[in-house]
Design a protein around this motif. Structure first.
Motif, short mmCIF file in Angstrom:
data_model
loop_
_atom_site.label_atom_id
_atom_site.label_comp_id
_atom_site.label_asym_id
_atom_site.label_seq_id
_atom_site.Cartn_x
_atom_site.Cartn_y
_atom_site.Cartn_z
N GLY A 392 61.30 109.99 91.26
CA GLY A 392 61.80 110.11 89.91
C GLY A 392 60.83 109.48 88.93
O GLY A 392 59.66 109.27 89.23
N ASP A 393 61.32 109.15 87.73
CA ASP A 393 60.45 108.48 86.78
C ASP A 393 61.11 107.18 86.36
O ASP A 393 62.22 106.86 86.81
N SER A 394 60.45 106.40 85.50
CA SER A 394 60.95 105.06 85.22
C SER A 394 62.31 105.11 84.52
O SER A 394 63.14 104.22 84.69
N PRO A 397 64.85 106.60 87.96
CA PRO A 397 64.24 106.47 89.28
C PRO A 397 65.19 107.01 90.37
O PRO A 397 66.41 107.00 90.19
#
Lengths: 438, 438
Positions: A392-394, A397
């Motif tokens: 995922g991304d920050s 997540p």
């Protein structure tokens, strides 16, 4: 010098197994006669082409293209042609003439077993088929005779050497499916068209034969649930290794009770996770093994080379000696027993454990929501392991969740997977595999 | 409703196995009758004491103390008394009367097999003994029937559950021999006097039975070389683990050619190192397994619970059903085959590999001197591993040397060990173990 009665043996098929059987019968004739209590005379080997090139020579004067005429003069007929026709017709001709038949032909047994066994019973002849499952591994005779006083509850079999070789390479060498298949082809374990092996058709035929025998019930090939192993990914094998499992293509035959309380049997072939400390996990390369659970005997395992001309010839020769001893003793053969006649239940009646691998949002409440989603559909969770954030991304997540269930029905599991796929906290259903042998 | 001919079954012995057999015959009577093609009626169970307390009840009206009278009226006699007398006398009485006999009695077979088999052959009766080796594991029938057309070259068997339990505990839990034996006793795997198991007497009986059957040759119990496992030390097991081996008590039966070129067979029981990747190394706890090598079949293994009343009952019931089928078909039984009649060779004719562990002076030239000492006595060294200095004093430090040999004769090895013991560079011969399954 002991004088034996002479038994006339017709061999149908001059391929690798047929040639080995003919040569071993000729080479070890005296020793085999002493064991059988009868001379074992090869009266001919029926082939399609008298001049075909063969791996192992057959004495030229034994070759014939006239199988029906050869069968006519035989006490024992050894069918090593394979496939359904003309094998089926020749076996029936032989049985009707009162000859015992020895076959290594899984296809004809899985598709026409009841017809053949009935023909044998009508004339008091016997059909032997130790070589049809597991090559040289004695499994038919143990199930029919040794366990005749026990009640088999389950069979877990690695019955296809090609797919075990491929899955073992993926596990031990880290090969991709394609690379492992290429290696199997190079070594002669896989045929040019590997469909029968990798799609589980071969294993399904063997499952039908084993289930019919073990449960004294005709289990037709169509009733065997079949999934191949071409969907097994490199990642699944690696993840299984990390979690303490190995992926095997299993033939599973079991007594079950369905949701309505009906007792019956079911047979299936599919890839499955097997715990590393299970005896089946140690079956490497192209070997086969059949793990049998019985009420009184407990767990038994039969292990060995599953294929190969000489190994299959060993099983065929064992059947020839048994048939000869029976001829010497006289009396009718032992009829194939289908007295139990249990209902054959569909895959939807089967319950098993599952391992489900998900990518989920790494947020508070997600685990609880997913656990509820399982329990709402009647699937009980035995264990969950969650990785650290790994995707995922920050902002959003994700983490990997590996769930092992208790025994659940196929339908409850399917409903659960469907709900997971559409749940907003689940990014992906990465893998769903059945778990056996726990 | 099918009408079957009724076969009268006499059970001798009301212990754990006898009671289980009687109860399973009564409980599953209809199913077993369908499989056997004959009704199986228990006409009595002969016991020493009518009022003895039993783990499993036997219907009171079946009990009798008059075994000879019971045998008189029986078609099948099931001998589960154990030991030599009166079992031998009763088996002979039954065979002379024309009854088939089923026995689980390894002692009477290993000591009086030829007499019993001859009595059976004289009247066309048959003696069944699947339960005598390996509990419920089908091993007798595979050797006699499935491999009847093949040539067995070697058998490596873990045939005693008690000693396998002890050695497995020492390996996996790090127990001492004493602690592991105490645990085996606590769990009921070892008897109050464990001599028969730990000194290899039980395994030697089974080796005599397996060798006789596999090689079609009478192998008398006296010809089986026997060493127990009470000499195996905690240190040996630990060192084996480090070197990639596990210590197992093996029954080994093999075809060999001695130094004079005589082809024969030999049987022996002793502790041995087995490589960790050998299928026998994965046989844990009180389980048994028999690893068979045959010319055509290659390597096969048969695995399962080696003892226990209910497991042994499973094997006995399989034999009962087989005997019943034979009675229905008619004709004489299959005589035990000893036609090969090979010479039974002594332990001094056997060659095998050895692992020798030495403490030696850590000085220049010592390794070369020791290597010469081996080669001078005709023992070829396959590999040497030397530890760092691990003993002695600063003036004369010592190191540990572990040597694996190629195949060598017992006599050459003994001469080598003797020379090592008196060599000035050798502080101690720490351990000498045979290595099998490489």
């Amino acid at each position: 010098m002991i004088e034996y009665r002479n038994l006339k043996i017709a061999i149908l098929g001059g391929g690798s197994v047929g040639a080995q059987v003919a040569n071993l019968l000729i080479q070890h004739g005296d020793e085999l006669a002493a064991r059988a209590g009868a001379g074992l005379e090869v009266i001919g080997v029926a082939v399609r082409d008298l001049d075909a090139k063969r791996d192992t020579d057959i004495p030229q004067h034994l070759l014939t293209t006239d199988a029906p005429a050869l069968i006519l003069g035989a006490d024992l007929v050894v069918e090593l042609i394979g496939g359904i026709e003309p094998a089926r017709t020749y076996i029936l001709q032989a049985l009707h003439s009162g000859a015992d038949v020895i076959t290594a032909n899984k296809a004809v047994l899985a598709n026409h077993g009841p017809e053949l066994f009935e023909a044998a019973e009508q004339v008091g002849a016997q059909l032997y088929y130790e070589a049809a499952v597991g090559g040289a591994i004695p499994i038919i005779r143990p199930l029919r005779d040794s366990l005749a006083g026990d009640r088999v509850t389950r069979i877990l079999g690695i019955v296809n050497g090609t797919t075990n070789f491929i899955l073992d390479r993926m596990d031990t060498e880290g090969d991709s499916l394609e690379a492992a298949l290429a290696e199997a082809t190079r070594l002669g374990y896989a045929e040019a068209d590997p469909t029968a092996d990798v799609e589980g058709f071969d294993a399904a035929q063997k499952a039908a034969i084993l289930a019919s025998l073990a449960f004294h019930t005709t289990v037709p090939l169509e009733a065997v649930h079949r999934e191949g192993m071409t969907t097994v990914t490199h990642d699944q094998v690696l993840a299984a290794r990390k979690a303490g499992y190995v992926v095997k293509l299993l033939a599973i035959c079991e007594r079950i009770t369905d949701a309505t309380g009906t007792e019956g049997v079911a047979a299936r072939v599919h890839p499955a996770l097997v715990p590393r400390d299970h005896p089946l996990a140690a079956v490497h390369g192209a070997n086969n093994a059949v793990f049998v659970e019985a009420e009184a005997a407990g767990s038994l395992m039969f292990y060995g080379a599953g294929a190969g001309g000489i190994q299959t010839a060993s099983a065929v020769l064992g059947d020839i000696v048994s048939a000869a001893r029976r001829h010497v003793a006289g009396g009718p053969g032992v009829a194939e027993s289908t007295h139990a006649n249990l209902p054959v239940l569909p895959m939807s009646s089967v319950t098993t454990r599952y391992q489900i691998t998900l990518t989920v949002l790494d947020e508070p409440g997600v685990l609880a929501a997913i656990a509820t989603l399982f329990s709402d559909r009647g699937v009980s969770v035995e264990g969950v392991s969650q990785s650290v954030r790994d995707g995922g991304d920050s902002a959003r997540p994700t983490a990997t969740l590996v769930i092992i269930t208790h025994e659940a029905s196929e339908s409850a599991l399917a409903a659960t997977v469907e709900a997971l796929a559409t749940n907003s906290a689940v990014s992906a259903v990465v893998s769903v595999l059945r778990v056996e042998g726990l």
